[in-house]
Structure formats: structure tokens, C-alpha cells
Design an enzyme around this catalytic site. Sequence first.
Site, PDB file in Angstrom:
ATOM      1  CD  GLU A 227      -9.967 -11.816  -5.362  1.00  0.00           C
ATOM      2  OE1 GLU A 227      -8.754 -11.638  -5.567  1.00  0.00           O
ATOM      3  OE2 GLU A 227     -10.544 -12.894  -5.538  1.00  0.00           O
ATOM      4  CE  LYS A 229      -5.095  -6.408 -13.408  1.00  0.00           C
ATOM      5  NZ  LYS A 229      -3.760  -6.810 -12.915  1.00  0.00           N
ATOM      6  NE  ARG A 234      -2.704 -15.033 -11.703  1.00  0.00           N
ATOM      7  CZ  ARG A 234      -3.507 -15.322 -12.712  1.00  0.00           C
ATOM      8  NH1 ARG A 234      -3.492 -14.564 -13.804  1.00  0.00           N
ATOM      9  NH2 ARG A 234      -4.324 -16.352 -12.644  1.00  0.00           N
ATOM     10  NE  ARG A 249       0.317 -14.391 -17.752  1.00  0.00           N
ATOM     11  CZ  ARG A 249      -0.051 -13.370 -18.472  1.00  0.00           C
ATOM     12  NH1 ARG A 249      -0.540 -12.317 -17.898  1.00  0.00           N
ATOM     13  NH2 ARG A 249       0.102 -13.387 -19.770  1.00  0.00           N
ATOM     14  NE  ARG A 396     -18.491 -16.869 -24.070  1.00  0.00           N
ATOM     15  CZ  ARG A 396     -19.781 -16.621 -23.833  1.00  0.00           C
ATOM     16  NH1 ARG A 396     -20.353 -15.582 -24.392  1.00  0.00           N
ATOM     17  NH2 ARG A 396     -20.475 -17.417 -23.054  1.00  0.00           N
ATOM     18  CE  LYS A 403      -6.746  -7.511 -17.998  1.00  0.00           C
ATOM     19  NZ  LYS A 403      -5.464  -7.804 -18.637  1.00  0.00           N
TER      20      LYS A 403
END
Lengths: 539, 354
Positions: A227, A229, A234, A249, A396, A403
Amino acid sequence: MRRFTDLYLALDGTNSTAEKTAMLVDYFHSAPDADAAWVVAFLTGNRPKGTGATGLLRDLCLRHTGHPAWLFDECRSAVGDLSETVALLLPPPDTATDEPLHVVMRARVLALIGVDAEAKERIITEAWTVLDAESRLVYHKLVRGGFRVGVQRKTVAKALAKVAGVDLDLVVHRLTGRFRPTAADFRRLLDPPSPDEHLDRPYPFFLANGLEGEVESLGPPTDWVAEEKWDGIRAQLIVRNDSIRLWSRGEESIGPMFPELVAAAQLPPGTVLDGEVLIWGEHGPRSFFELQRRLNRRVAPAPQLSLFGEESARFIAYDLLESDGIDRRPEPFESRRSRLERLLAQRTADVIGISPLVPFADWSELAAIRNGCAGRGTEGLMLKRRESIYGVGRTRGEDGWIKWKVDPFTLDAVLIGAQPGSGRRANLHTDCTFAVWDRREEPACLVTFAKAYSGLDQAEIESLDRWIRTNTVARRGPFREVRPEQVFELAFEGIQRSTRHRSGLAVRFPRILRWRKDKPADEADDLETLAGLLPASGT
Amino acid sequence: MLLEPTVDGLWCEAGGFHVDPWRPVPLAVVTHAHADHATPGCGRYLASERTLDVMRVRFSKDLEGTPVDWGTPIELGQCRVSLHPAGHVLGSAQIRIECDAEVLCVTGDYKREADPTAEPFEVVPCDTLLTESTFGLPIYRWPDPSTVFERMNAWWRENAAAGRTTVFLSYAFGKAQRILAGLDASIGPIGVHGSLVGPNSVYTRAGIRLPDVLRADADSAATLAGGGAIVCPPSATGTPWIRRFNGPEGARMGFVSGWMQVRGRRRWRAVDRGFILSDHADWDGLISTVRASGARRVGVTHGSSEVLARYLQEKLELETFVVPTRYVGESPPTSAAPPEASTDEGVPDREREE
Ligand SMILES: [Zn+2]
């Protein structure tokens, strides 16, 4: 107050999060609720704004000590902090009385607001007679409103959760929004959980890792989806019972700043979406600067789209965490994605949109797509493993979200001035101002476009500090203008027009990559190059 | 004036000697044995007996030196020269020079507080005073040393109880012995870095009481780890040598210096604790010493020279001048390497480079 002073000095003196948490637990256990409430307020960014008495501190100190102003300024420059300078210069009090923090706040800090200079002087002078030298330092910081100590919200929440014996998530949530520093509000933080308290709470955000190594190392491309970025805020859009909430966030309720999103979010109760808030222009998403402008606006305008013209806010959803009141996070990404698509398919208004998947056949095709992201107004790509669950925090990379950002912009710029940093770098000139050449006129002149702080190691910082001190051509307060001789390679994430700098441009997250000792100043980049980096839609 | 700055240091033409030269000269009169005042390689030294003792353990035991008794003038050329305690470290002296009814006094480094490990400061009346100014800003006001020692011992006790070795970082000669004399040896074993051993022996021979210490090395590591306190120079931080003394819960570093008065410096050193203990005069100490000397002309050196000189001129209406130190006149360093710790307080003095 003395106990708080000790806490402040102790927090300030350690870099260990574990120690900071232990100190806070100790303090919250033993301090009166009314004092602890203030500490929570300070450490969660709810500190009171300045009392407008900063200028007075220096004048009063001069009068009390009889020192000439130049001597004060020499001291200020050696200490690097006004509050501390005044505290060190004042003669020690004859008798210090230990007043509780909340009393000091009420009678000696908040009392300064809205009174005339004479009253302010009286209040401060009286405070000096009761506070010991170290408490005065803390007091000055409270008066100036610049109270800052390196403690994360999360650390405060952890300490409170430990004191109260409740879940960390619960405390984190209770700390969201505005906290009022009263004993009652503090006690509420420690209450046992109530049954419907979860209703307006976001889920812990699942965080992405940066791509490490080559993208091929992720295995077969068919295991992954891609997708854009997005470069926005957020947020989770939470629709439960009758209420619609938007939580960032940063654990802040940002709904009031984006009323048009809340108004458009007519979704079935028991729905929680994860996504990004963006400002949308004619050609797609606008830069983060536009969002910041919106966030800084204290009172949001009425929810009429026309007010913003073509530039309205959008919520771009990319995950579904709850539907029909059921927690969907343990389902694989693909399943959550299809629920999300079904949910939003019935909608026509695009204020609440969906983050489209970027189709790709192989990794090299995806790399080419990533390189074109500047033109699409995004920061790069997000890679999500098809069968991954929605985790908690950062896991992980290969298990979750990755990203894959484009490389930052870089530029060679000329150092034209600097001033001392704060805190541990108080004595070193670390806040650097950079410029590029404006060659539109003869002779070319340097125009500023960025301030940058980080990126050099300690030895380089000290070496640069020495160079700055010996190559100062003019001083304005703590700022030293230096010979325009040193070139640095800067990196930054974005660029836009701005009146903040002489160049008419501002860059986002500027940082020093390296000191180009090999490069003479006249070979540094120019304004034309910098302006060439502006996105087509950003003009 | 009786003393003139030269490339070698302060030169007394009438007496034929240098004071605290920074390059080898035929005859050096030395205030004290710190490296920024005593230079090896001179033909002959005149200094207090203790200063010569320390120089012999630190430079060479064959050093050519003549001890000068406190307050007893000797004739050098046309000058009468005498030494008077400066209270800075053991043996530290002010140098009084008298010539044709003019009296000049060089303080060297000095402090005014009581210190069981140094001879107490003596006021020397003079016409011209050359004073140091390491802490020549009014932000420097020393706390009572006994309170500082209480805090140091309490911190050691706390660390020992938690299984953490306590490390006090300090210059090896002077400050280190003052710390040792102030530590409460009942808390645990005390270890010292090798560079302290020589100076310690001089102190003990001079009848100064220091606690029993261990040389901190592989043999004593097991004894010192956890409950012990180690006194060592700041250069030992981050070395494998210091790590071997880590207790079960590691170690804590405390920096002992006047510079610790300022919080930024404390954090900049990345130490766990700063203790404000200095062997130099604080602001009030400097001003009261200048007043007490009765001097009409005051030369200021070593530190915030311009600031103190300007203050004395404006406030006390004295004739003042700045005496260059070895760091001025040279081109400022341009390499990436930070300058060596240039003072006995262990923190490079940045302001001096301006
Ligand atoms: Zn010294």
C-alpha cells in the site's frame, strides 16, 4: 516542594527508563494526591503555559544580587539555562520552608497569571524567601512554563499502573485527552476498572518496522501486499454505541479538530478502523505541513466542507480491527481486508476512503513504483504479510508490517550561525542554521532554509563548537553568526513553501548527515536546486 | 612590573627566574605540582618541600630542587622571594616577590575552605596580586565540604547495599587525597588507581591521615567489586580496567569537581552523580581574597579572566589586567580531537579558547 525537587533532579539525572519508572512509583506512592496530580500534569504535557514572568526573573535577580547585567549574561551563557542561572546567583535563603507542590503551584505560580508586574515581583520575591536553592531552579521552570524532563507518557502510565495495580492500557487510556491536576482526577487514574470504560478506547496500535536489507529477502512477493505509505496522522476511528471517536497514535482525541470526518463516519456500531488522517487537495494528499496547520488551529471550524474548499480532511482506512463488536485482530490480514472492503463498498462519500492495494508482479516492479511516490504525495510503500495478524506495538518486521520509504532528500548547505543547545548540550553550539546560495542576483547571497540539531558525533560536535567560537562574526543574544565557510550534507523528508526562512522554503525533519570538510562553501547547493525538490502539487 | 609574560611563562627580570613556566627554563619557582603549573625539564626548581616531593614521584626522583620554607624569604637577584600556603593541595604555595619596596604576589591555584589535606590559605598583603579565576563567575558558590562528604558517603552506602561498585572520578593528585580523607572507610574497602599511589605516599609521609587503601588491580578486583569505592582519574571511564571492578549490579560513576555546580556539565559528562567539591576559590573566595590582599593592581589568569578583571575594575575600582596562560596566543585547535583536560578540575575549560 522539596520532594518534587528531588524527583525532578533525579529524573533529570538518569537516562534509564527503569530507574525513572521506579522513581515515579516511589513518588506516586508517597506524595499527597494533590501534589502527584501536578506531577502527572507536568509529565504528560498538561503543564500550565508560561505566566509571562520570564523577563522579570532576570531583572529581579539583578536587583537582588546587585550584579551588572553583563555579568548575568556571562553566567547565563556559561549555564545555558535561565532558570538555573537565576537559582545559582541568588544568595541562599535564611530559612527554607517546605510547602507542598500544589500550594506552590496555586499561591506562587498560577497566582502570577493576570496580575500586574508589581504583584508578580512580590509573589516571586516571596517565593525566593521560602524555597531552597535547588527548589528555586524548579520553581523558575514552573514560572516560565518551560518545564521539560525526559520522561515519556508511557513511563508515567507504567508507574501509575504499578501503583494502582491495573492494566497499563487502562491507565494509558485514562491519561488521554486533557488531564486536570486535581487530587480527584489523580485518584480517578488509580481507580479499579469500570465495566463500560473500554467503550471509547482505541486498540494498541500495531507499528511497522523499517525495511532492513534488500526487499528480496522478504521471500516470495505473493506472500505480501503493498500500500502507499501515507504521510498523515495515524488514527483509529471508533464507532461504538452512539459515539464516534477519532484517536491519534499519540493517544489524543483528534475528533474535534476534524469534525467533517466524525460527521461522515456513519458506520455500524461496534466498528473500529485503523488508518490515516490526511488533507486532500486537488491532486491528492497534501503535505504534512497542511495537517499541522489544521492541528494547531485551536478551535475547529464548523463541519462544512465548503469552508476548506478543495482541501478537505480524509480518513484513509487500511485495516479493520473490530466489526459487529467483535475483535478481529487475530484474523489474518486478508480476511480483515475483505471485511473492510465490504464495509466501505456501500459508501459513496469518499471522506472515509480505503487505502488501495498497490498491485505488483515482482519486487523490481514494486521498487520502481516506490521510486515514483513523491509524485503521488506519499512517503514510500507499506508491505504487509497476507497472513499476518494485527499485533501489539512493534514486532519483528517479517511477521507484520514493513515501511519501505524512499530515501530522504539530501543537500549540501552552508552553516551560517548557531546557538547553544539546551540541557546537556547547554555549553555547546549545537542548534545550527543553514543556508543555500541564492544566485538570482549578483553577487550571490546565502538564504536560510533549515535549522538542524542532530547527526554529528560528540567529537565532531565539540570540534564544531570550537570552530564556531573562533569564527564568530556577530552575536545576537545566544546566537552567533559565523563565517560562511563550513559545508554540511543535510537530509530531510519533505519540502514546502514557508515564510519562516529567508529562502521562502522549509524542509521537514532536517538533520545533519555529515560535515563536508572537503567542500568549499561556494560549491554548496543553491536555491534553485532546493526549489526543484518541491512536489508539483506543493506549489 | 616585576613579572612579564613571555613564551616560556612569567619571567622575573630582576630576580632571574620564571614562575610556573610551561617550557623548560634554567630556574623555575613553582606554586604547586599540578601539570598545568609544574613543567618537567627545568634546570633547577624552587618550591615548597611537599611540592618537590610530589614532583619527584611524578616526574623524576633526581629532579634538581631546593625546598623553600613557608614564610622565609630567600634572595634571588634583586628580589626577596617567599612562599605562603595557598590551601589548594598539599604543598601549594603563593609566591611573594619583593623588589625595591614593591610587593607582588602570585596566588597560583588556591581555595579558602578548610581542608585537612592542605596547609591553610594565608592572606599575603601586596601591591600587585596575580590571582587565578578558574571559577570566576558568581554562579560558583561552594557548599560546605562536610555536607558534600556526607552525601558522597551516603551514596556509597546506598550503592554498596545494592551491589553496585562506587567510582569517584577525580584528578589523581590533590582532589583524590582530599576525597580519600573524607571517605568513611567503615562502609567498605577503598581502591585507588595506580596514578594515586605516588601522591598518596607523599601525603602519608607528610603526616596526613589517609584511610587504608588497596591498589585497584586484578588481585583486589574481587574484594572491591560491589561494596567498594574506587578513586581514579576521569580518563579511566569506559576502559576495561574500570569494568573489572563492576559489582553484581554494575557500577556508578560520581564526578567530583567544582564544575558539577552546573547541571548541564553533569549531564554532559554522562556521570551518574556530580559532587561539588573544588580545590579552587569560588566567586566569593576570589573577591574576598582580592580585597584582603589590599592590592591596587590585580592581574587575572587561568579561567574567566576577562569577566573577573572587568568586575574588579568596575565594582572595586581596581586597576586590572589579564595575564595570558599558555592556551592563549596559540592558534585554537582545529582538529576533531577534544582538548586535553586542561585544569586540575578535570573538565576542559571551553571559555578559555575564545
Ligand atoms: Zn592546581
